[in-house]
Design an enzyme around this catalytic site. Structure first.
Site, PDB file in Angstrom:
ATOM      1  N   SER A  22      36.097  39.539  33.627  1.00  0.00           N
ATOM      2  CA  SER A  22      36.831  38.790  34.651  1.00  0.00           C
ATOM      3  C   SER A  22      37.694  37.697  34.031  1.00  0.00           C
ATOM      4  CB  SER A  22      35.855  38.194  35.668  1.00  0.00           C
ATOM      5  OG  SER A  22      34.849  37.444  35.017  1.00  0.00           O
ATOM      6  N   ASN A 109      25.246  32.636  37.319  1.00  0.00           N
ATOM      7  CA  ASN A 109      25.329  32.792  38.773  1.00  0.00           C
ATOM      8  C   ASN A 109      25.532  31.456  39.487  1.00  0.00           C
ATOM      9  OD1 ASN A 109      24.825  35.382  38.098  1.00  0.00           O
ATOM     10  ND2 ASN A 109      22.804  35.531  39.059  1.00  0.00           N
ATOM     11  N   LYS A 283      77.593  38.766  54.686  1.00  0.00           N
ATOM     12  CA  LYS A 283      76.181  38.501  54.970  1.00  0.00           C
ATOM     13  C   LYS A 283      75.651  37.193  54.383  1.00  0.00           C
ATOM     14  CE  LYS A 283      73.461  40.860  56.782  1.00  0.00           C
ATOM     15  NZ  LYS A 283      72.890  42.161  56.453  1.00  0.00           N
ATOM     16  N   ASN A 285      71.713  35.904  54.428  1.00  0.00           N
ATOM     17  CA  ASN A 285      70.413  36.389  54.914  1.00  0.00           C
ATOM     18  C   ASN A 285      69.299  35.345  54.777  1.00  0.00           C
ATOM     19  OD1 ASN A 285      71.515  38.926  55.455  1.00  0.00           O
ATOM     20  ND2 ASN A 285      71.107  39.640  53.376  1.00  0.00           N
ATOM     21  N   GLU A 290      61.991  35.724  55.923  1.00  0.00           N
ATOM     22  CA  GLU A 290      61.486  37.108  55.992  1.00  0.00           C
ATOM     23  C   GLU A 290      60.319  37.331  55.036  1.00  0.00           C
ATOM     24  OE1 GLU A 290      64.760  40.134  56.060  1.00  0.00           O
ATOM     25  OE2 GLU A 290      65.986  38.347  56.234  1.00  0.00           O
ATOM     26  N   TYR A 317      22.493  37.194  43.990  1.00  0.00           N
ATOM     27  CA  TYR A 317      23.786  37.508  43.372  1.00  0.00           C
ATOM     28  C   TYR A 317      23.935  39.011  43.150  1.00  0.00           C
ATOM     29  CZ  TYR A 317      27.634  37.805  40.057  1.00  0.00           C
ATOM     30  OH  TYR A 317      28.814  38.139  39.447  1.00  0.00           O
ATOM     31  N   GLN A 322      32.007  39.074  42.075  1.00  0.00           N
ATOM     32  CA  GLN A 322      33.078  38.726  41.134  1.00  0.00           C
ATOM     33  C   GLN A 322      34.452  38.979  41.767  1.00  0.00           C
ATOM     34  OE1 GLN A 322      32.743  39.377  36.784  1.00  0.00           O
ATOM     35  NE2 GLN A 322      34.221  41.016  37.101  1.00  0.00           N
TER      36      GLN A 322
HETATM   37  N1  ARG Z   1      32.085  36.776  36.140  1.00  0.00           N
HETATM   38  C1  ARG Z   1      30.988  36.658  37.040  1.00  0.00           C
HETATM   39  C2  ARG Z   1      31.473  36.422  38.458  1.00  0.00           C
HETATM   40  O1  ARG Z   1      32.608  36.095  38.622  1.00  0.00           O
HETATM   41  C3  ARG Z   1      30.108  35.520  36.628  1.00  0.00           C
HETATM   42  C4  ARG Z   1      28.695  35.676  37.013  1.00  0.00           C
HETATM   43  C5  ARG Z   1      28.078  36.747  36.206  1.00  0.00           C
HETATM   44  N2  ARG Z   1      26.703  36.908  36.542  1.00  0.00           N
HETATM   45  C6  ARG Z   1      26.005  38.036  36.202  1.00  0.00           C
HETATM   46  N3  ARG Z   1      24.784  38.055  36.572  1.00  0.00           N
HETATM   47  N4  ARG Z   1      26.577  39.031  35.605  1.00  0.00           N
HETATM   48  O2  ARG Z   1      30.778  36.582  39.417  1.00  0.00           O
END
Ligand code: ARG
Length: 461
Positions: A22, A109, A283, A285, A290, A317, A322
């Site tokens: 991520s 988490n 024109k 616009n 929009e 969790y 994510q």
């Molecule tokens: N990148 C994860 C998220 O955005 C962080 C938490 C990861 N936790 C785990 N147990 N893999 O949620």
């Protein structure tokens, strides 16, 4: 090496890495991740969970990372799994064992739940400022155009006379409510600090959650560790508030687009906030309006993404969560982008009071006032309504307006009509007489603008 390397005997597949990571979207929370870690390390030291001296080194190390990032001598490693992993890895590279102690009594988490709240807090404040600027712009334009008569519409049919300032103040009130709604979301979000929830079941260390809550500006620690790591209500509430802002912006955009058309010509956008055509030389616009109207769809989509993502998730969790970030970041970014372009477009737009007045004069929008004239002379409203309806039909057939219809025709319809009817149904009389609280009279519009500015100042972020 992975954070979880001890349990595993194989390296992760590159396709898992790409899919799982991520960092590409959560790296924007780096300042908040460091801020949260500083509070956590400070608390660990104060509570005697790690030596005070190490806590001090961790805090300095984290501050050093932030400084280096800001100065550009350090950049975020895009191959790290997420921003939490990157910061902890960098700290450990700098401090060795002290860095490895930072994650005591913490999980990613509760860390991510904290970071997101801290990040959104700043974004909500920025949005509050932007909405404040839009309200101020609208109040200024409303004051400048408090006298300009225009038709008010229902069913997009000319209905009753209003002033342009009155129309603008309707939107000012919507954006004031939006700003208040954002403030409420912020209040709720800052009530419950998730750090210390651990992975889901708290911790056996003697942590001081009151202290971290205080250090980070929260009212209190969240009351349940499982709720703490899995609550995303604040994202959904924010996405709902953002969606309502987009509803308002989109309605306003639609009116601007109509008003700019050659059929209306009520307003002209500044050249700097309009676009031309590649083929049609004539024109001009209203692309900003929009695009604002069009972008409302993606913000509603972000809200739907969050609702659907959370629905049916078992406690606590789950990695599904994510997905919250891209949705809420997109909603926030989109609304900020829209407000950034929309407010100066409104501030610089020119009005055409002559066109507004001509439209107001041509659509029998004083018919209610004509009926009220008879009512003031003693006739029941329903009878007056029917008589004036007949006069309007007569005018349409004879290509007249109520202003030009001869007095004999009025008097044939009712002997109560007299010469003063023309004064009673003049647009100026119709508008200036509508002094009821919240109505369109110029004096009322000026009062509305002052009141809106006062209410704006009552809510500070
Ligand atoms: N990148 C994860 C998220 O955005 C962080 C938490 C990861 N936790 C785990 N147990 N893999 O949620």
């Amino acid at each position: 090496m992975k954070l979880w390397a001890g349990r595993f005997s194989k390296e992760a597949d590159s396709r898992l890495n790409d899919f799982n990571a991520s960092i590409s979207f959560d790296s924007r929370m780096v300042r908040q991740d460091i801020q949260g870690s500083i509070a956590h390390a400070t608390m660990l030291g104060a509570a005697g969970i790690i030596p005070e001296e190490e806590s001090g080194r961790i805090v300095e190390g984290l501050e050093g990372i932030l400084r280096d990032l800001e100065e550009g001598s350090l950049s975020i490693d895009s191959t790290a799994e997420d921003i939490h992993t990157f910061v902890e890895g960098e700290l450990t590279a700098r401090l060795g064992d002290a860095g490895k102690r930072l994650h005591t009594a913490r999980s990613r988490n509760d860390q991510v739940a904290l970071d997101l709240r801290l990040y959104l807090r700043e974004e909500i404040k920025a949005l509050g400022d932007q909405l404040g600027q839009l309200v101020e712009t609208l109040c200024q334009q409303a004051k400048d155009h408090a006298q300009d008569v225009m038709p008010g519409y229902t069913h997009l049919q000319r209905a009753q006379p209003i002033t342009f300032g009155h129309h603008l103040m309707a939107y000012a009130n919507m954006f004031l409510r939006d700003r208040r709604r954002l403030h409420n979301v912020l209040d709720g979000m800052m009530e419950a600090m998730p750090l210390g929830s651990g992975a889901l079941a708290g911790t056996t260390y003697p942590i001081d959650r009151q202290m971290t809550a205080r250090l980070l500006g929260f009212a209190a620690p969240c009351a349940n560790s499982m709720d703490g790591v899995s609550d995303r209500d604040y994202c959904i509430e924010l996405a709902a508030a953002l969606s309502i802002i987009m509803v308002h912006l989109s309605r306003f955009a639609e009116e601007i687009i109509l008003w700019c058309s050659w059929e209306f010509q009520f307003v002209e956008l500044d050249d700097a906030f309009s676009t031309g055509s590649s083929i049609m030389p004539q024109k001009k616009n209203p692309d900003i309006a929009e695009l604002v109207r069009g972008k409302s769809g993606r913000v509603f989509g972000d809200l739907m993404t969050l609702l659907t993502m959370m629905k049916g998730l078992p406690l606590a969790y789950n990695k599904d969560m994510q997905e919250d970030k891209q949705a809420i970041f997109d909603g926030v970014d989109t609304v900020k982008l829209c407000l950034d372009a929309f407010t100066p477009m409104i501030a610089t737009m020119k009005t055409r009071p002559d066109k507004m007045r001509a439209a107001a004069a041509g659509g029998f929008i004083n018919a209610t006032d004509c009926a009220d004239y008879l009512v003031k002379k003693g006739m029941p409203f329903r009878d007056a309504y029917r008589i004036v309806g007949g006069l309007v039909a007569q005018c349409i057939a004879g290509r007249q307006t109520l202003e030009t219809l001869p007095l004999e025709d009025y008097q044939k319809a009712s002997p109560l009509f007299d010469q003063d009817v023309y004064q009673a149904i003049s647009l100026e009389t119709c508008v200036e007489g509508r002094t009821s609280y919240g109505g369109p009279a110029p004096s009322s519009v000026l009062a509305q603008a002052d009141d809106a500015l006062a209410r704006l100042n009552q809510v500070t972020f």
